[in-house]
Design a protein around this motif. Structure first.
Motif, PDB file in Angstrom:
ATOM      1  N   ASP A 171     136.817  94.478  51.839  1.00 32.33           N
ATOM      2  CA  ASP A 171     135.547  94.658  52.540  1.00 32.33           C
ATOM      3  C   ASP A 171     134.412  94.836  51.536  1.00 32.33           C
ATOM      4  O   ASP A 171     133.337  94.237  51.671  1.00 32.33           O
ATOM      5  CB  ASP A 171     135.609  95.879  53.464  1.00 32.33           C
ATOM      6  N   ALA A 172     134.643  95.677  50.531  1.00 33.89           N
ATOM      7  CA  ALA A 172     133.605  95.927  49.531  1.00 33.89           C
ATOM      8  C   ALA A 172     133.213  94.645  48.798  1.00 33.89           C
ATOM      9  O   ALA A 172     132.059  94.477  48.394  1.00 33.89           O
ATOM     10  CB  ALA A 172     134.081  96.981  48.529  1.00 33.89           C
ATOM     11  N   ALA A 173     134.155  93.721  48.650  1.00 34.14           N
ATOM     12  CA  ALA A 173     133.872  92.468  47.951  1.00 34.14           C
ATOM     13  C   ALA A 173     132.897  91.584  48.705  1.00 34.14           C
ATOM     14  O   ALA A 173     132.339  90.645  48.139  1.00 34.14           O
ATOM     15  CB  ALA A 173     135.173  91.696  47.713  1.00 34.14           C
ATOM     16  N   CYS A 174     132.658  91.865  49.980  1.00 36.00           N
ATOM     17  CA  CYS A 174     131.732  91.060  50.783  1.00 36.00           C
ATOM     18  C   CYS A 174     130.273  91.474  50.587  1.00 36.00           C
ATOM     19  O   CYS A 174     129.366  90.742  51.004  1.00 36.00           O
ATOM     20  CB  CYS A 174     132.058  91.212  52.269  1.00 36.00           C
ATOM     21  N   LEU A 175     130.030  92.633  49.988  1.00 31.11           N
ATOM     22  CA  LEU A 175     128.725  93.272  50.102  1.00 31.11           C
ATOM     23  C   LEU A 175     127.664  92.895  49.068  1.00 31.11           C
ATOM     24  O   LEU A 175     126.475  92.918  49.392  1.00 31.11           O
ATOM     25  CB  LEU A 175     128.911  94.800  50.090  1.00 31.11           C
ATOM     26  N   PRO A 176     127.992  92.568  47.817  1.00 32.46           N
ATOM     27  CA  PRO A 176     126.935  92.516  46.798  1.00 32.46           C
ATOM     28  C   PRO A 176     125.865  91.449  46.963  1.00 32.46           C
ATOM     29  O   PRO A 176     124.762  91.615  46.446  1.00 32.46           O
ATOM     30  CB  PRO A 176     127.720  92.283  45.492  1.00 32.46           C
ATOM     31  N   THR A 177     126.120  90.356  47.652  1.00 33.38           N
ATOM     32  CA  THR A 177     125.116  89.295  47.769  1.00 33.38           C
ATOM     33  C   THR A 177     124.559  89.221  49.186  1.00 33.38           C
ATOM     34  O   THR A 177     123.450  89.673  49.463  1.00 33.38           O
ATOM     35  CB  THR A 177     125.696  87.939  47.341  1.00 33.38           C
ATOM     36  N   ALA A 178     125.310  88.670  50.128  1.00 33.87           N
ATOM     37  CA  ALA A 178     124.790  88.465  51.487  1.00 33.87           C
ATOM     38  C   ALA A 178     124.459  89.784  52.178  1.00 33.87           C
ATOM     39  O   ALA A 178     123.382  89.944  52.761  1.00 33.87           O
ATOM     40  CB  ALA A 178     125.799  87.668  52.311  1.00 33.87           C
ATOM     41  N   LEU A 226     114.854  90.582  65.604  1.00 39.73           N
ATOM     42  CA  LEU A 226     115.345  89.230  65.875  1.00 39.73           C
ATOM     43  C   LEU A 226     115.983  88.688  64.612  1.00 39.73           C
ATOM     44  O   LEU A 226     115.368  88.710  63.538  1.00 39.73           O
ATOM     45  CB  LEU A 226     114.208  88.306  66.314  1.00 39.73           C
ATOM     46  N   VAL A 227     117.207  88.200  64.732  1.00 39.93           N
ATOM     47  CA  VAL A 227     117.910  87.581  63.611  1.00 39.93           C
ATOM     48  C   VAL A 227     118.106  86.112  63.951  1.00 39.93           C
ATOM     49  O   VAL A 227     118.779  85.769  64.934  1.00 39.93           O
ATOM     50  CB  VAL A 227     119.271  88.248  63.353  1.00 39.93           C
ATOM     51  N   GLN A 228     117.520  85.246  63.144  1.00 43.04           N
ATOM     52  CA  GLN A 228     117.644  83.805  63.371  1.00 43.04           C
ATOM     53  C   GLN A 228     118.895  83.261  62.685  1.00 43.04           C
ATOM     54  O   GLN A 228     119.210  83.620  61.555  1.00 43.04           O
ATOM     55  CB  GLN A 228     116.411  83.075  62.830  1.00 43.04           C
ATOM     56  N   GLY A 229     119.604  82.381  63.386  1.00 39.67           N
ATOM     57  CA  GLY A 229     120.729  81.665  62.778  1.00 39.67           C
ATOM     58  C   GLY A 229     121.930  82.526  62.485  1.00 39.67           C
ATOM     59  O   GLY A 229     122.593  82.340  61.450  1.00 39.67           O
ATOM     60  N   ALA A 230     122.251  83.473  63.366  1.00 40.75           N
ATOM     61  CA  ALA A 230     123.420  84.321  63.132  1.00 40.75           C
ATOM     62  C   ALA A 230     124.689  83.478  63.108  1.00 40.75           C
ATOM     63  O   ALA A 230     124.823  82.493  63.830  1.00 40.75           O
ATOM     64  CB  ALA A 230     123.501  85.406  64.189  1.00 40.75           C
ATOM     65  N   GLY A 231     125.605  83.899  62.291  1.00 38.55           N
ATOM     66  CA  GLY A 231     126.825  83.150  62.018  1.00 38.55           C
ATOM     67  C   GLY A 231     126.981  82.984  60.524  1.00 38.55           C
ATOM     68  O   GLY A 231     128.084  83.073  59.981  1.00 38.55           O
ATOM     69  N   GLY A 232     125.858  82.738  59.836  1.00 43.13           N
ATOM     70  CA  GLY A 232     125.865  82.709  58.386  1.00 43.13           C
ATOM     71  C   GLY A 232     126.013  84.107  57.809  1.00 43.13           C
ATOM     72  O   GLY A 232     125.859  85.113  58.516  1.00 43.13           O
ATOM     73  N   GLY A 233     126.294  84.181  56.517  1.00 44.33           N
ATOM     74  CA  GLY A 233     126.605  85.452  55.888  1.00 44.33           C
ATOM     75  C   GLY A 233     125.508  86.493  56.000  1.00 44.33           C
ATOM     76  O   GLY A 233     125.733  87.619  56.466  1.00 44.33           O
ATOM     77  N   VAL A 234     124.275  86.143  55.594  1.00 35.70           N
ATOM     78  CA  VAL A 234     123.176  87.098  55.613  1.00 35.70           C
ATOM     79  C   VAL A 234     122.806  87.470  57.043  1.00 35.70           C
ATOM     80  O   VAL A 234     122.626  88.649  57.379  1.00 35.70           O
ATOM     81  CB  VAL A 234     121.948  86.540  54.862  1.00 35.70           C
ATOM     82  N   ALA A 235     122.690  86.475  57.912  1.00 33.49           N
ATOM     83  CA  ALA A 235     122.257  86.735  59.277  1.00 33.49           C
ATOM     84  C   ALA A 235     123.272  87.577  60.044  1.00 33.49           C
ATOM     85  O   ALA A 235     122.902  88.503  60.782  1.00 33.49           O
ATOM     86  CB  ALA A 235     122.011  85.411  60.005  1.00 33.49           C
ATOM     87  N   THR A 236     124.541  87.283  59.890  1.00 33.09           N
ATOM     88  CA  THR A 236     125.561  88.075  60.569  1.00 33.09           C
ATOM     89  C   THR A 236     125.564  89.504  60.058  1.00 33.09           C
ATOM     90  O   THR A 236     125.690  90.463  60.830  1.00 33.09           O
ATOM     91  CB  THR A 236     126.948  87.437  60.387  1.00 33.09           C
TER      92      THR A 236
END
Length: 317
Positions: free
Chosen positions: A127-134, A155-165
């Protein structure tokens, strides 16, 4: 040591530029650098861009890919690797691991000691490995730039991608009303399960929002503007669907909107994000976990465009 790296560039088929094999052990540019034994890492769009030739020059090849990782430092501590490195040779004054310095998709990676953030107890390494960028980008968009504490609706546009999700999950954890758009009906169902009101792109919102998280670009920017209440912050960290939107400047000044750019975050913000995940019980949305021996399959999954959340590599497998 084994590593995944860009051996060439292929803009049409970036997967063809991916190589997996032996690379030299990490070197230390300065005395304050240390070597981390990587235990888990995660993939980002940035890795596909590198394989496509974006941000790298031919003379930099072969380049080990990867921005995100957790591992063990020389003192035996579990650490998250903060991927931004001071780089005077870059016009930005910094670069991200895998741009000038070798990245994290390897058995070991060298980074400045100051880039190591302790993994808090109770947070799994994958889980921690997911955090440093997106996830760090999303956290900074909401807090430092979006000042989410001053508002109630996002409002979050384009959810599904890493940053948006990530922005959806974090905004919900912070107690905000969250609206999120996606073109994919199946992804909208998954977004709703995360606690957001899921909508098709361009749909009218029940209310105007205080903060817009914008990673899509021209395709959604007009909707972002129309969905913003007076004084709202539209925070931009990407432009996957066009970087030159038409902007109604009369709406900007009449509603006193703020359009703010951002990228990544700081080591202190990464520590705050880690603490938030533990305190609120937040866990990154993980699409899939692959062993490092399956790294080519992991890249194919990322490239498919079907991912929802992060693609993670477990380096012990």
């Amino acid at each position: 040591m084994r590593a995944a790296f860009a051996s060439t560039f292929d803009a049409d088929n970036p997967l063809a530029a991916l190589a997996v094999g032996d690379r030299p052990e990490p070197t230390h540019p300065d005395d304050d650098w240390v070597t981390v034994e990587v235990r888990a890492s995660s993939l980002n769009r940035h890795d596909l861009w590198s394989l496509s030739g974006v941000g790298l020059a031919p003379e930099q090849l072969p380049m080990i890919l990867g921005c995100d990782a957790v591992g063990v430092d020389p003192d035996g501590n579990d650490v998250v690797v903060y991927p931004v490195v001071v780089d005077p040779s870059d016009p930005r004054g910094l670069s991200i691991l895998s741009e000038r310095f070798p990245g994290t998709l390897a058995e070991r990676v060298a980074v400045p000691r100051a880039n190591l953030v302790p993994v808090p107890a109770g947070l799994p390494l994958t889980d921690a490995a997911c955090l440093p960028t997106a996830w760090l980008t999303a956290y900074r968009m909401l807090t430092n730039r979006g000042r989410i504490d001053e508002g109630e609706a996002v409002l979050v546009q384009g959810a599904g991608g890493g940053v948006a999700t990530a922005a959806v999950v974090l905004a919900v954890a912070l107690g905000k009303r969250v609206y999120a758009t996606s073109r994919d009906a199946a992804k909208r169902d998954r977004i709703a399960a995360l606690g957001a009101t899921a909508l098709a792109p361009g749909a009218r919102l029940p209310e105007r929002v205080d903060v817009v998280i914008e990673t899509v670009g021209a395709a959604t920017f007009d909707h972002s503007m129309k969905s913003a209440k007076p004084g709202a912050r539209i925070v931009v960290s990407g432009a996957t669907a066009g970087h030159e939107p038409k902007v109604n400047l009369r709406r900007v000044f009449a509603l006193q909107l703020e359009i703010l750019g951002t990228s990544m975050g700081t080591p202190a913000e990464l520590a705050e994000l880690l603490a938030l995940c533990v305190d609120k019980g937040v866990r990154p949305v993980v699409d899939s976990v692959y062993g490092f021996s399956q790294v080519s399959d992991a890249f194919a999954r990322l490239h498919s465009g079907e991912v929802f959340g992060k693609v993670v590599l477990d380096h012990s497998r």
